[in-house]
Design a protein around this motif. Structure first.
Motif, PDB file in Angstrom:
ATOM      1  N   ASP A   1      47.601  -3.538  14.107  1.00  0.00           N
ATOM      2  CA  ASP A   1      48.319  -2.739  13.080  1.00  0.00           C
ATOM      3  C   ASP A   1      48.071  -3.672  11.627  1.00  0.00           C
ATOM      4  O   ASP A   1      48.107  -2.999  10.781  1.00  0.00           O
ATOM      5  N   LYS A   2      47.668  -4.979  11.908  1.00  0.00           N
ATOM      6  CA  LYS A   2      47.171  -5.786  10.790  1.00  0.00           C
ATOM      7  C   LYS A   2      45.903  -5.239  10.289  1.00  0.00           C
ATOM      8  O   LYS A   2      45.753  -5.214   8.845  1.00  0.00           O
ATOM      9  N   LEU A   3      44.798  -4.919  10.991  1.00  0.00           N
ATOM     10  CA  LEU A   3      43.513  -4.428  10.537  1.00  0.00           C
ATOM     11  C   LEU A   3      44.002  -3.104  10.123  1.00  0.00           C
ATOM     12  O   LEU A   3      43.113  -2.595   9.079  1.00  0.00           O
ATOM     13  N   ARG A   4      44.741  -2.317  10.544  1.00  0.00           N
ATOM     14  CA  ARG A   4      44.979  -0.986   9.810  1.00  0.00           C
ATOM     15  C   ARG A   4      45.617  -0.960   8.400  1.00  0.00           C
ATOM     16  O   ARG A   4      45.280  -0.088   7.737  1.00  0.00           O
ATOM     17  N   ALA A   5      46.220  -2.295   8.332  1.00  0.00           N
ATOM     18  CA  ALA A   5      46.735  -2.263   7.006  1.00  0.00           C
ATOM     19  C   ALA A   5      45.653  -2.238   5.907  1.00  0.00           C
ATOM     20  O   ALA A   5      46.021  -2.052   4.613  1.00  0.00           O
ATOM     21  N   VAL A   6      44.645  -2.968   6.273  1.00  0.00           N
ATOM     22  CA  VAL A   6      43.493  -3.100   5.211  1.00  0.00           C
ATOM     23  C   VAL A   6      42.446  -2.126   5.332  1.00  0.00           C
ATOM     24  O   VAL A   6      41.613  -2.284   4.466  1.00  0.00           O
ATOM     25  N   GLY A   7      42.297  -1.348   6.245  1.00  0.00           N
ATOM     26  CA  GLY A   7      41.502  -0.256   6.225  1.00  0.00           C
ATOM     27  C   GLY A   7      41.270   0.431   7.537  1.00  0.00           C
ATOM     28  O   GLY A   7      41.731  -0.440   8.607  1.00  0.00           O
ATOM     29  N   ILE A  36      40.683  -8.499  19.299  1.00  0.00           N
ATOM     30  CA  ILE A  36      41.126  -7.444  20.159  1.00  0.00           C
ATOM     31  C   ILE A  36      40.778  -7.069  21.277  1.00  0.00           C
ATOM     32  O   ILE A  36      41.270  -6.840  22.313  1.00  0.00           O
ATOM     33  N   LEU A  37      39.346  -7.283  21.410  1.00  0.00           N
ATOM     34  CA  LEU A  37      38.621  -6.784  22.647  1.00  0.00           C
ATOM     35  C   LEU A  37      38.751  -7.695  23.717  1.00  0.00           C
ATOM     36  O   LEU A  37      38.877  -7.497  24.827  1.00  0.00           O
ATOM     37  N   LEU A  50      39.481   0.974  16.272  1.00  0.00           N
ATOM     38  CA  LEU A  50      40.634   0.672  16.316  1.00  0.00           C
ATOM     39  C   LEU A  50      41.481   1.613  17.330  1.00  0.00           C
ATOM     40  O   LEU A  50      42.213   1.460  18.079  1.00  0.00           O
ATOM     41  N   ASN A  51      41.196   2.999  16.858  1.00  0.00           N
ATOM     42  CA  ASN A  51      41.835   4.057  17.575  1.00  0.00           C
ATOM     43  C   ASN A  51      41.281   3.986  18.972  1.00  0.00           C
ATOM     44  O   ASN A  51      42.307   4.135  20.320  1.00  0.00           O
ATOM     45  N   THR A  52      40.155   3.789  19.652  1.00  0.00           N
ATOM     46  CA  THR A  52      39.866   3.331  20.883  1.00  0.00           C
ATOM     47  C   THR A  52      40.538   2.210  21.574  1.00  0.00           C
ATOM     48  O   THR A  52      40.927   2.426  22.785  1.00  0.00           O
TER      49      THR A  52
END
Length: 582
Positions: A311-317, A280-281, A322-324
């Motif tokens: 979104d994929k990473l948020r689905a697992v935790g 992502i970075l 991620l907000n930043t």
């Protein structure tokens, strides 16, 4: 007595086993797990290390899985207190201190966090792993409190300690982290030697290949950001290409976490960022580069990829990082949409960014000035100049705004004052924005300042001054491929030459401006350029009809988008002001 000890021991083993079963089942049963651990304490075992370890486990579970920080704090304090008089309990002792510092940080008592960590660092000099871990944690808290200079000093201590301890990989991590703090703290002259040393050490390091690639990504991200911070968009391309190759090597190689540390000392068991976050970075810095270069469609493409990954990473935790990431991406894509003439999406993404920055006090402090600035730029694009002025002024009044954002916001405010003929306010603002004395290392901001001075001179019909300023903009913009500034300057020069009666020179300016604007694509500049082309071709030129048609087409696109933007509820946020700075 022996029988009691044996029964207590058996009960202890059974309760530990049950607690672990409750903790690892899917989903975890934290309530029953904690009850088993309390039952262990109630056994009254005569062995204090077990009691200390159990309090540590309870505190850790409460910290990670509940909002009951007071209870977590009490149990971690008990664990720490018990280890004070015990030998061979370093693991329990330093983990208790580390977690207790986290609790106090969450309770916004960071001074207490720092005191605990400093004490832990003093006491852990003989335990290399924990000394390093606590140094990283202390630096992070200083950084979160915007104490970048203190964070850089702690990281310097860490780099020297790691070097003396033979933790070569961790030394590189400390140096790279210190470079990052120096960059954030705008100590630009100090960045280069630290970053150069770190880069040399990365190349020389012969450890685990996966971790070496991760260090390369960290180093190259910093190099790219260092160049972008000073507006060197063209110079950064080779670094960006290497960075994209490095992240490809990491993401296309399948390996497990335990493989990452194969052959590594326990003192080097630190990872700066999971590979999913690294990915992502890299998308994010590519977006930043594309935006500064003026390639809006490319920025849009990489933003979409990055947001899908989030979104994929948020689905697992959940993870605060991620907000930043999401916030920075939304802020930059909103700017791209404004350039491309898609104000409807721009205001929606700006309000989405606003909602995210209110999730955490630190995000709100850092990002609220930019959100107000974006609302001001949106209002400018909608020709609602009173709201634009109010939002931009609000941005400048907030303490979280960095120097570069203040300059960018001030340049936009200057354009609002030029449009509204607010000469007194404009004069005061331009005194601070003089490109020859501008307090910024960014070439792109200096080039933008020359452009605003040129625009002001044009409106005052001081055409020679305007040409002089715009030639400076073009010189700097061409040197670093700042395409948007180039296209805006060329169109404005085209208008100046037309006003001076030099149609040929005007055409020489507007033709490449039009080509560049369509490449970006910049709808506003295309509209502005076709308005000039209509006049340049004249009624007897068959190409005038083509220019009129194009002008009408761009005008219709912008009018249609303006109508849509006025209908969405997010549009009303141009009247939103929250005077709380934190």
């Amino acid at each position: 007595m022996g029988s009691y000890d044996q029964n207590a021991q058996n009960n202890y083993m059974a309760l530990v086993s049950m607690a672990e079963e409750f903790r690892t089942q899917n989903p975890p049963d934290i309530r029953n797990c904690v009850q088993c651990l309390f039952a262990i304490i109630n056994l009254g075992l005569p062995y204090q290390p077990i009691e200390a370890k159990t309090y540590l486990q309870i505190g850790s579970l409460l910290l990670e899985n509940t909002t009951n920080l007071e209870h977590a704090k009490n149990h971690l304090q008990k664990a720490w207190r018990l280890t004070q008089s015990l030998s061979n309990c370093e693991e329990i002792k330093f983990e208790s201190m580390s977690l207790l510092a986290r609790v106090y940080e969450k309770m916004n008592q960071t001074q207490t966090s720092k005191e605990i960590l400093r004490k832990g660092i003093d006491e852990s000099r003989h335990v290399v792993y924990w000394n390093i871990k606590l140094l990283f944690q202390l630096a992070q808290i200083h950084a979160n409190d915007l104490e970048y200079s203190e964070a850089a000093n702690v990281l310097n201590v860490g780099a020297e300690f790691a070097y003396l301890s033979g933790a070569h990989y961790t030394r590189i991590l400390f140096l790279l982290s210190r470079s990052m703090m120096l960059m954030i703290d705008k100590r630009i002259n100090e960045v280069h030697p630290v970053l150069t040393l770190a880069g040399q050490l990365v190349e020389q390091w012969t450890g685990n290949v996966h971790l070496k690639e991760a260090l390369k990504v960290f180093f190259l991200v910093l190099q790219v950001c260092h160049h972008l911070n000073v507006g060197q968009v063209k110079s950064v391309r080779p670094c960006l290409k290497l960075l994209q190759q490095s992240i490809q090597n990491i993401t296309t190689t399948s390996f497990h976490m335990e493989e990452e540390y194969s052959g590594m000392s326990s003192n080097d068991m630190f990872l700066w960022m999971p590979k999913e976050h690294m990915c992502i970075l890299v998308y994010l810095v590519t977006v930043l580069h594309s935006m500064q270069s003026g390639y809006m469609e490319k920025a849009q493409k990489y933003t979409e990829k990055a947001l899908m990954q989030i979104d994929k990473l948020r689905a697992v935790g959940s993870h605060s990082m991620l907000n930043t990431f999401q916030l920075i991406l939304l802020e930059h894509i909103a700017m791209c949409r404004l350039v491309m003439g898609n104000r409807t999406l721009a205001i929606k993404e700006t309000v989405q960014a606003l909602n995210i920055c209110y999730r955490e006090p630190k995000l709100k402090f850092r990002h609220k000035p930019l959100v107000h600035s974006l609302l001001g730029m949106y209002a400018m694009s909608m020709n609602i100049t009173d709201s634009a002025e109010n939002q931009l002024t609000m941005s400048l009044s907030l303490p979280g705004a960095c120097n570069e954002l203040r300059i960018l916001t001030s340049l936009n405010l200057a354009i609002v004052y030029i449009r509204n003929k607010r000469e007194k306010e404009l004069h005061e603002l331009l005194t601070k924005l003089n490109p020859d004395t501008l307090l910024s290392t960014s070439q792109s901001l200096k080039a933008a300042a020359y452009y605003v001075f040129g625009l002001n001179s044009y409106f005052q019909q001081r055409y020679n001054d305007a040409k002089r300023y715009l030639r400076e903009t073009l010189k700097m913009a061409n040197a670093e491929d700042l395409n948007r500034l180039t296209s805006c300057s060329l169109v404005l020069l085209g208008h100046i030459f037309y006003s001076l009666g030099n149609g040929r020179e005007s055409m020489n300016m507007v033709t490449p401006a039009m080509q560049l604007a369509s490449k970006i694509p910049d709808t506003q500049v295309q509209l502005w350029a076709t308005a000039l082309l209509k006049d340049l071709y004249g009624p007897n030129n068959p190409r005038q009809q083509e220019a009129i048609q194009m002008h009408n087409q761009f005008s219709q696109i912008l009018l249609s988008d303006q109508y849509q933007a006025l209908q969405v509820p997010e549009h009303n946020y141009i009247h939103w002001y929250d005077n709380q700075s934190t």
